[in-house]
Scaffold this active site. Sequence first.
Site, PDB file in Angstrom:
ATOM      1  CB  THR B  17      29.529  25.336 100.789  1.00  0.00           C
ATOM      2  OG1 THR B  17      30.384  26.287 101.432  1.00  0.00           O
ATOM      3  CG2 THR B  17      30.261  24.014 100.647  1.00  0.00           C
ATOM      4  N   GLY B  18      28.666  28.272  99.047  1.00  0.00           N
ATOM      5  CA  GLY B  18      27.819  29.461  99.113  1.00  0.00           C
ATOM      6  C   GLY B  18      26.645  29.342  98.153  1.00  0.00           C
ATOM      7  CE  LYS B  43      30.052  25.241 105.560  1.00  0.00           C
ATOM      8  NZ  LYS B  43      28.833  25.801 104.993  1.00  0.00           N
ATOM      9  CB  ILE B  96      32.088  35.262  89.535  1.00  0.00           C
ATOM     10  CG1 ILE B  96      32.514  34.062  88.682  1.00  0.00           C
ATOM     11  CG2 ILE B  96      30.678  35.704  89.209  1.00  0.00           C
ATOM     12  CD1 ILE B  96      32.595  34.313  87.212  1.00  0.00           C
ATOM     13  CB  THR B  97      33.582  38.252  93.857  1.00  0.00           C
ATOM     14  OG1 THR B  97      33.659  36.870  94.170  1.00  0.00           O
ATOM     15  CG2 THR B  97      33.034  39.048  95.033  1.00  0.00           C
ATOM     16  CD  GLU B  98      28.194  43.716  90.857  1.00  0.00           C
ATOM     17  OE1 GLU B  98      27.549  42.678  90.605  1.00  0.00           O
ATOM     18  OE2 GLU B  98      27.706  44.851  90.773  1.00  0.00           O
ATOM     19  CE1 TYR B 160      26.243  36.395  80.110  1.00  0.00           C
ATOM     20  CE2 TYR B 160      24.186  36.907  81.227  1.00  0.00           C
ATOM     21  CZ  TYR B 160      25.521  36.573  81.282  1.00  0.00           C
ATOM     22  OH  TYR B 160      26.127  36.401  82.510  1.00  0.00           O
ATOM     23  CD  GLU B 210      30.701  48.711  80.252  1.00  0.00           C
ATOM     24  OE1 GLU B 210      29.860  47.876  79.908  1.00  0.00           O
ATOM     25  OE2 GLU B 210      30.912  49.007  81.435  1.00  0.00           O
ATOM     26  CG  HIS B 248      40.643  69.806  88.065  1.00  0.00           C
ATOM     27  ND1 HIS B 248      39.835  70.512  87.196  1.00  0.00           N
ATOM     28  CD2 HIS B 248      40.531  70.430  89.265  1.00  0.00           C
ATOM     29  CE1 HIS B 248      39.273  71.517  87.840  1.00  0.00           C
ATOM     30  NE2 HIS B 248      39.672  71.487  89.102  1.00  0.00           N
TER      31      HIS B 248
END
Lengths: 286, 286, 383, 383
Positions: B17-18, B43, B96-98, B160, B210, B248
């Site tokens: 629901t976010g 909810k 997914i959360t960052e 992507y 990377e 170091h």
Amino acid sequence: MSILVDEKSKIVVQGITGRDGLFHTEKMVQYGTNVVAGVTPGKGGQLAYNVPVFNSVEESVKATGADTSIIYVPEKFAADAIVEAADAGVKLIVCITEGIPINQMVTVQAYLKTKPDIRLIGPNCPGLISPGKCKVGILPGDIFAKGNVGVVSRSGTLTYEVVYSITSSGLGESTCVGIGGDPIIGTNFIDTLKLFNEDPQTQSIVLIGEIGGDAEEKAAEYIKKNIKKRVVGFIAGVTAPPEKRMGHAGAIISQGKGTAASKVEALEEVGVRVAKIPSQIPELLK
Amino acid sequence: MSILVDEKSKIVVQGITGRDGLFHTEKMVQYGTNVVAGVTPGKGGQLAYNVPVFNSVEESVKATGADTSIIYVPEKFAADAIVEAADAGVKLIVCITEGIPINQMVTVQAYLKTKPDIRLIGPNCPGLISPGKCKVGILPGDIFAKGNVGVVSRSGTLTYEVVYSITSSGLGESTCVGIGGDPIIGTNFIDTLKLFNEDPQTQSIVLIGEIGGDAEEKAAEYIKKNIKKRVVGFIAGVTAPPEKRMGHAGAIISQGKGTAASKVEALEEVGVRVAKIPSQIPELLK
Amino acid sequence: MKLLEYQAKEVFRSAGILTPKEIMVMSLDDAVKAAEDVVGYPCVVKAQVPVGGRGKAGGVRLAKSKEEVANITSKILGMDIKGCTVEKVLISEAVTVSKEYYLSVVLHRGSKKPMVIISPSGGVDIEEISKTHPEMIFKEEFDMILGFKDYSLRNLYKKVFSGQGEKVSFSVFKSFLEKLIDIYFKKDATLVEINPLIIHNGQCMALDAKILLDDNGLVFHPEFSKYVNDNSDETEQEKMAREASLTYISLEGDIACMVNGAGLAMATMDTITHFGGSAANFLDIGGSSNPEKVVNALKIIASNKKVKSILINIFGGITRCDDIANGFKEGIEKVKIDLPISCRIVGTNDQEAKRIMNSIGINVSVNMDEAIQNAVKLSKDGK
Amino acid sequence: MKLLEYQAKEVFRSAGILTPKEIMVMSLDDAVKAAEDVVGYPCVVKAQVPVGGRGKAGGVRLAKSKEEVANITSKILGMDIKGCTVEKVLISEAVTVSKEYYLSVVLHRGSKKPMVIISPSGGVDIEEISKTHPEMIFKEEFDMILGFKDYSLRNLYKKVFSGQGEKVSFSVFKSFLEKLIDIYFKKDATLVEINPLIIHNGQCMALDAKILLDDNGLVFHPEFSKYVNDNSDETEQEKMAREASLTYISLEGDIACMVNGAGLAMATMDTITHFGGSAANFLDIGGSSNPEKVVNALKIIASNKKVKSILINIFGGITRCDDIANGFKEGIEKVKIDLPISCRIVGTNDQEAKRIMNSIGINVSVNMDEAIQNAVKLSKDGK
């Protein structure tokens, strides 16, 4: 067959140069156990009853291929010794030491859960023996005879008493496992019952319990579902005063379990013949 | 085939629901993903984009049989959400959360180690997609085409870009997995390479790395030993300033690894064709 | 976020870790006062900067008298060390050193947990030692269930402290390590480093201190917010970016980049170089489509006088391309931009974005290589 | 080892757990002084004994004035509660209680870790509630890696605190639980129990406190050694045994037993009952062969006036039978024993043991049942 240990087991003794470690190393070797190494930090390079001593379990395993460890180190260092053995890659750890603080064992058990291939027996146990093949512990070797009865017990000397009467009656044991009497132990009744059930040498099983906890009640459930072999039981403490209570919490958790009556009832309900006194066990096996 | 997710995967969305959860639930459902449940404590009983909402992951799993969870909850609660999903018994958790604190992930990883059947992807990742079957994440669905190229990447939008050029060239993807860019992640390059290697649909693999860490160097070792399929690589950051150093200690641990040059060299040494710029990837695949 | 030495040592002291007697000062007068009233002589004057190599740059010097403290401090305050101006110095007790150890607790990506690194050969050459004498570097994993394993730590202790120098007991060493790991977890650090560590009257003492904090964890630690403006070796653009919650790193080139996503931003820089150009910055506007971020980003890249052309490279996913375009349009109206612009936008709502960009006279490419080659050309045309 | 309420509350307060204002006193004068000077009225006078059920026995009473404190204290001091004489009382602030909760952290054998048990129906009837309304009892496992799991704790919190009564916030509740578990581990406890727990001005407050300490852990906690002599409901024999490091429990029967090993000792008692007798004690002399232990054991069992016969049942393993026999011989010489003795010894060095026992006129059986039947017979002959 037999379970857990046999003539192929390679034993490393942790705390081999201590009083108990040295004494029982001698007894184990005399019994014919393949004791390949000992460990005492700082004493690497010595010999103890002709067994080579190493500074660490890891070194001993690398040098000898030991797959089973027995721990005689003092209670202050014993929990750490279990961890060291587990890290070194032995598959079976037998901890004889009595008096390890319970919450140290709580932590060690959580750690061992991350290493599912490693089995702990004990602590505070007499060890185990596959008669005629291998003795890993402090059990008096001469009361055992090779045979078809699997014995599993929470107790020490009571186990000897029961085995004495089994052997005196002309029967013998496949393996006898003392799983230890502490609240937190590694291998439990169910683990051992499972192994006995799968072991062709074992034809019947003796389960020796005592008051406190609900290990016997859980074993009864397991027996009902899984065990095809005859099981004979004995529960010590029918006349003992009730265990010192763990506050209200103890009562809330146990909900009446933990008494000898509860255990005897649970076992009898699933067809286990429960002896009233230890000397009845041999006839119930027949 | 394809790996990890397909048309049979049943998805539960944690934090449905976010703002982000709801937006991407819509996108996933529109893509054809089988989103069976959502979770937002308090909810339960509501519907979110026609998906039933539950108060806990456990309830959602019991009610719907969800086997894959995707987490959109805010960074403060995300580590706990991973644990909740693991306890509820879903097999694949995509976070997914960052912005989850690193040491919270250290703790969660130690916990997941006690549950070896559960796989985590992320955190801080775009999720994964098996084109034409199932999209679990925030990747833009329309740039993908069903095909035989497996894509694994530490990056988000760069993935992507690469997929866009692969698809534009007429090729398609079996599965594309964004494993996330954080220092501590669940599934890594090697885990994903292993799956691609075993997946019959996947004929070649694109690995997008990377600078920082040594995941690409380790992947190169693994490729040498285990991967039979063609692997094409790209390493972002050849011209980036050196990563901010971890004192170091960072230098002692990395011993020169972690630079783009080190990674490109490691990959090329084991036969991976490394593209200089993303647009070269499709031709290296042919 | 990196804590300066004096800040890290404040954390150390609250955790019960021994440090030399010392006071951080920001003026010559205070430096002399600190040496005279509290620290005594000899003392060490140490520049407080967020970069390494201050010792070799002359930022750490011994003072044996009031005159020397004054003289040295006046030289160090205001000194430039790798682009950082020294504004603070630490007046620190000069402790007798019999042997220098190295000790750190650091996040180890491979094992996914913190690791202890320790060496009996600490000091400024520790990195060199780790290459030439790797056998002098000892590592110990921290276990998330057991903490430190006693048997393993005892082995480590024997190896590290068996040589010359003042002795420390195992239990003192172990409890010291436990304090360090406690700091590591309780402060959400990714590195807690002491170099050199010394043994002083049987205790472990930290002569220097470095703490790196996990930026994701800072929200739980308001106690560090007072240091935020203090610890940066950042350029003017980087500072503006931090205040606008953008990730920006200044580079040496002349093509300003605005990209969404760190990986794509790096790949964009690499591709610029590939086509003969040179990026003026790394800028990740992130996954959000907030137009204000785009306005701020434009302000920041345009404020760099070296820039000759601007490159926009957006791959819309969560990021909606029309939001980016709208932000750019708004930015162009607010910020006067005299520079040529090359623009590539593709992904979610890219058609609408193209329309908006065209409306302010900017062509939009869908091909990244094309847009970059164009930006490189534009950057050279102006010369 | 069980801590008395006032001792457990000292532990609580050092851990930052809120308790009522209270003072432990050992005399009437001090009780009145405590009420007058510190605690105020109304206050509660609470007997400090190591057994349960003191409330129902009249050992906890409310006092509203100086006179009542004096009156009640004089009644409670010296009172006998289940065999324990009350020597200490706690004068405790009477706090307004809107609702009583139950909360404990206890070792759970099954899951091999501590468990939190909590109920919104706390108070003296909690055990009854757990049987009749198990849905009012909530349990939460503590995880050795994660600690408390937030999602799970939030569920628990909602269920327990959703009803009537003063409110407490989730973060206050969580930090309170963390303090409890901290006590549990840091003090090597196996139980930390609060019943009732109340909410007072938005905080959790412990109105009562019970802590069980793991005896194996006491060696790490010298802070508790001052309580050791204080907390026992033990008989004279039990006290002697504790001082001699033997495990002895007084029972109601008349056959004194000396056995090695707890399991065998229990089985011996059971077998005595089976053959119509009744054991006077449980006594495990342990695995050691120390003759002095045997001497002490003999002293202790002989000091019980109820005893009619003595049964020795030894199965030698580590325990050497000859050591036991030598100890017994020494004991018989030191302690005058008028009681008939039945003896069974088997195992390591049993032949030598038999010789020694015979030398002091005692027959040795190898059969446990035989020896026990004999002891039962001997216990009845004397009547």
